[in-house]
Design a protein around this motif. Structure first.
Motif, short mmCIF file in Angstrom:
data_model
loop_
_atom_site.label_atom_id
_atom_site.label_comp_id
_atom_site.label_asym_id
_atom_site.label_seq_id
_atom_site.Cartn_x
_atom_site.Cartn_y
_atom_site.Cartn_z
N LEU A 153 0.82 -1.43 -0.09
CA LEU A 153 0.15 -0.02 -0.02
C LEU A 153 0.80 1.20 -0.23
CD1 LEU A 153 -2.45 -1.10 2.87
CD2 LEU A 153 -2.84 -1.06 0.18
N PRO A 154 0.42 2.15 -0.85
CA PRO A 154 1.23 3.52 -0.82
C PRO A 154 1.18 4.16 0.79
CG PRO A 154 -0.51 3.29 -2.55
CD PRO A 154 -0.70 2.49 -1.79
N LEU A 155 2.44 4.66 1.18
CA LEU A 155 2.37 5.55 2.38
C LEU A 155 1.54 6.48 2.35
CD1 LEU A 155 3.76 5.41 5.09
CD2 LEU A 155 5.80 6.69 4.15
N TYR A 156 1.43 7.32 1.43
CA TYR A 156 0.82 8.36 1.38
C TYR A 156 -0.84 8.09 1.68
CZ TYR A 156 -1.46 13.01 -0.29
OH TYR A 156 -2.19 13.88 -0.30
N GLU A 157 -1.52 7.01 1.32
CA GLU A 157 -2.79 6.54 1.01
C GLU A 157 -3.17 6.28 2.55
OE1 GLU A 157 -4.45 3.89 -1.61
OE2 GLU A 157 -3.50 4.81 -3.51
N ILE A 158 -2.00 5.51 3.11
CA ILE A 158 -2.14 4.96 4.53
C ILE A 158 -2.47 6.11 5.49
CG2 ILE A 158 -1.14 3.92 6.32
CD1 ILE A 158 0.06 2.00 4.33
N VAL A 159 -1.52 7.19 5.48
CA VAL A 159 -1.30 8.13 6.32
C VAL A 159 -2.65 9.32 6.15
CG1 VAL A 159 -0.21 10.39 7.09
CG2 VAL A 159 1.15 8.23 6.47
N SER A 160 -3.07 9.27 4.88
CA SER A 160 -4.42 10.14 4.53
C SER A 160 -5.57 9.60 5.20
CB SER A 160 -4.53 10.08 3.01
OG SER A 160 -3.47 10.85 2.35
N GLU A 161 -5.63 8.32 5.19
CA GLU A 161 -6.81 7.67 6.00
C GLU A 161 -6.79 7.56 7.20
OE1 GLU A 161 -9.73 6.09 4.70
OE2 GLU A 161 -8.71 6.96 2.70
N ILE A 162 -5.47 7.78 7.76
CA ILE A 162 -5.37 7.96 9.18
C ILE A 162 -5.83 9.33 9.59
CG2 ILE A 162 -3.57 8.27 11.04
CD1 ILE A 162 -1.91 6.02 9.82
N PHE A 163 -5.65 10.28 8.82
CA PHE A 163 -6.01 11.76 9.31
C PHE A 163 -7.32 11.87 9.05
CE2 PHE A 163 -1.41 13.22 7.99
CZ PHE A 163 -0.96 13.26 9.45
N LYS A 164 -8.02 11.17 7.84
CA LYS A 164 -9.55 11.29 7.84
C LYS A 164 -10.20 10.34 9.00
CE LYS A 164 -9.19 11.07 2.60
NZ LYS A 164 -9.54 10.17 1.43
N LYS A 165 -9.53 9.76 9.84
CA LYS A 165 -10.36 9.09 11.19
C LYS A 165 -10.19 10.11 12.13
CE LYS A 165 -10.31 4.39 9.44
NZ LYS A 165 -11.65 4.45 9.49
N GLY A 166 -9.59 11.39 11.78
CA GLY A 166 -9.59 12.33 13.01
C GLY A 166 -8.37 12.49 13.76
N TYR A 167 -7.27 11.59 13.49
CA TYR A 167 -5.83 11.82 14.09
C TYR A 167 -5.33 13.11 13.87
CZ TYR A 167 -6.37 6.96 15.60
OH TYR A 167 -6.77 5.65 16.34
N GLU A 168 -4.56 13.65 14.94
CA GLU A 168 -3.96 14.89 14.53
C GLU A 168 -2.37 14.51 14.37
OE1 GLU A 168 -5.12 17.60 17.98
OE2 GLU A 168 -5.76 15.92 18.62
N GLY A 169 -2.02 13.48 14.59
CA GLY A 169 -0.46 13.15 14.13
C GLY A 169 -0.36 11.89 13.87
N VAL A 170 0.73 11.45 13.17
CA VAL A 170 1.25 10.13 13.00
C VAL A 170 2.83 10.04 13.33
CG1 VAL A 170 1.74 10.51 10.46
CG2 VAL A 170 0.77 8.33 11.14
N VAL A 171 3.05 8.79 13.78
CA VAL A 171 4.27 8.45 14.11
C VAL A 171 4.80 7.07 13.35
CG1 VAL A 171 6.11 7.71 15.91
CG2 VAL A 171 4.29 9.28 16.40
N ILE A 172 5.84 7.20 12.42
CA ILE A 172 6.11 6.14 11.74
C ILE A 172 7.48 5.62 12.05
CG2 ILE A 172 6.00 5.10 9.28
CD1 ILE A 172 4.59 7.84 8.19
N ASP A 173 7.50 4.67 12.53
CA ASP A 173 8.91 3.83 12.89
C ASP A 173 9.57 3.02 11.43
OD1 ASP A 173 10.84 3.38 14.75
OD2 ASP A 173 9.63 2.58 16.11
N GLU A 174 10.66 2.95 11.72
CA GLU A 174 11.68 2.25 10.50
C GLU A 174 11.16 2.71 9.16
OE1 GLU A 174 14.08 0.18 11.16
OE2 GLU A 174 13.95 0.01 13.23
N ILE A 175 11.09 4.01 8.84
CA ILE A 175 10.52 4.63 7.74
C ILE A 175 11.17 4.08 6.38
CG2 ILE A 175 12.10 6.60 8.06
CD1 ILE A 175 8.51 6.59 6.86
N HIS A 176 12.47 3.60 6.59
CA HIS A 176 13.22 3.48 5.33
C HIS A 176 12.63 2.15 4.73
CE1 HIS A 176 15.54 0.53 7.96
NE2 HIS A 176 15.51 -0.39 6.60
N HIS A 177 11.50 1.22 5.22
CA HIS A 177 10.92 0.09 4.84
C HIS A 177 9.93 0.61 3.79
CE1 HIS A 177 13.00 -3.20 7.02
NE2 HIS A 177 12.90 -2.41 8.01
N ALA A 178 9.39 1.81 3.85
CA ALA A 178 8.12 2.06 2.96
C ALA A 178 8.89 2.57 1.62
CB ALA A 178 7.51 3.43 3.68
N ASN A 179 8.14 2.09 0.64
CA ASN A 179 8.49 2.22 -0.79
C ASN A 179 8.43 4.00 -1.02
OD1 ASN A 179 9.52 1.73 -3.54
ND2 ASN A 179 7.27 1.70 -4.13
#
Length: 390
Positions: free
Chosen positions: A81-107
């Motif tokens: 799944l594209p990282l942009y889409e995942i985070v966009s959906e998280i924000f749509k659910k009302g979250y004010e922030g996102v924390v992403i660990d081990e970021i280099h694994h995302a394409n």
């Protein structure tokens, strides 16, 4: 169907976050308080594996007034799944922030993070990874957007707090406040220091089986992380890095023979110097140079960045002492090797330092740092006191 997959994924993130919160240790590294991240919209946290990056981030989420969601980019479902889409959906659910660990694994993570940061100006994005090579390879487009914070290996001061509950302010080892000896008078400082330097420099010591865990982290750093950052690296190069570490652990002389290693591994000198550069900037080793030499070089001395590796793998105790001194001093000073090793081992801020045991002569050093004393004697400083620098 894709939105159902996304919903399930976010639900899994929520369950994982709640579980991680319950496992937060009662005592956390005092160093965390120096990381002023609360009002930073875009932050990148980096440091060696096992130094406590995830604990720091989960603790920040648990104590934040804002609604954050945490996930690690090495989650098996994320790769499709594209990282942009995942985070966009998280924000749509009302979250004010996102924390992403081990970021280099995302394409194409840097492209996606940049787009997220620009498209959601009212949201907070904190990312983390285990090497500062990530800053050199992928973060150039993010440098004006993301503030970078490094978490170092754990100091002895922090170890004392985690194990004894005693918190002491940082100490200048060359101008020691004698009050520290009053505060620590009821504990066996040399025994605790031995436990720390041989098996407590990363907070993973609280989980047990320290040396086995350290071996696993080292293997991941070499064989799992470095290939992400250096695309042209070959399996032979990774084995050379492992061989360098093995040699440094046991050698009484903290350096390597460039010509000998090139011949043994059928490697060009330029490539070997490049591998040393990669190891240094992955924080696997510390290269100590003489003043004025800053380009590709093996330096005057090479130490493992984590001194506990010497203890775990039955290495040379003299190298372990010096490795610890370098680890601590480099957090506050620029550390150089003496131009003439008949004078001293290191120079920091114009101060000449010699490191050794009880039979070590001071040479022409201003201070001799010894691992066999618990309080200063004349110009001799206990090695453990360097562990209170940060």
């Amino acid at each position: 169907m894709r939105w159902k997959t996304m919903d399930k994924l976010i639900e899994q993130f929520e369950v994982t976050l709640e579980r991680l919160k319950t496992y937060l240790p009662e005592r956390k590294r005092p160093f965390y308080k120096s990381i002023q991240i609360d009002d930073v919209r875009g932050a990148l946290i980096y440091g060696l594996r096992g130094v406590g990056k995830t604990t720091f981030l989960i603790n920040k989420i648990a104590n934040s007034k804002r609604n954050f969601l945490y996930f690690s980019a090495d989650h098996p479902l994320i790769s499709s799944l594209p990282l942009y889409e995942i985070v966009s959906e998280i924000f749509k659910k009302g979250y004010e922030g996102v924390v992403i660990d081990e970021i280099h694994h995302a394409n194409k993570w840097s492209e996606h993070i940049k787009a997220i940061y620009d498209d959601y100006p009212d949201k907070t994005i904190w990312i983390s990874d285990s090497s500062n090579l990530i800053l050199r390879k992928s973060v150039s487009d993010l440098s004006r957007r993301f503030v970078q914070f490094r978490i170092p290996l754990m100091s002895f001061r922090e170890y004392i707090f985690l194990t004894q509950g005693i918190l002491v302010d940082p100490v200048d080892p060359f101008n020691i406040d004698k009050n520290i000896f009053v505060i620590l008078k009821d504990i066996n400082i040399l025994k605790l220091f031995s436990d720390y330097i041989n098996g407590g420099i990363r907070p993973i010591f609280t989980e047990g089986e320290y040396c086995s865990r350290l071996k696993g982290l080292l293997e991941k750093s070499i064989y799992y992380d470095i290939p992400f950052y250096v695309s042209s690296i070959q399996d032979k190069h990774l084995r050379v890095m492992n061989a360098i570490i093995g040699y440094l652990i046991t050698s009484a002389i903290p350096t390597i023979n460039i010509s000998g290693m090139c011949n043994e591994w059928d490697l060009g000198k330029e490539k070997l110097y490049n591998l040393l550069y990669v190891m240094e900037h992955s924080e696997l080793i510390n290269i100590v140079k003489k003043p004025g030499k800053f380009t590709y070089t093996k330096g005057a001395k090479i130490f493992l960045s984590d001194p506990s590796m010497y203890g775990c793998f039955k290495g040379n105790p003299g190298s372990a002492r010096e490795a610890f001194a370098v680890m601590c001093l480099k957090e506050k000073y620029e550390v150089f090797a003496c131009k003439d090793d008949r004078d001293c081992d290191f120079i920091v801020d114009g101060i000449k330092i010699e490191v050794g045991g009880k039979r070590k002569k001071s040479k022409n050093a201003d201070f001799t740092i010894s691992d066999d004393i618990d309080i200063p004697v004349r110009n001799r400083i206990p090695l453990w006191i360097l562990g209170f620098l940060y």
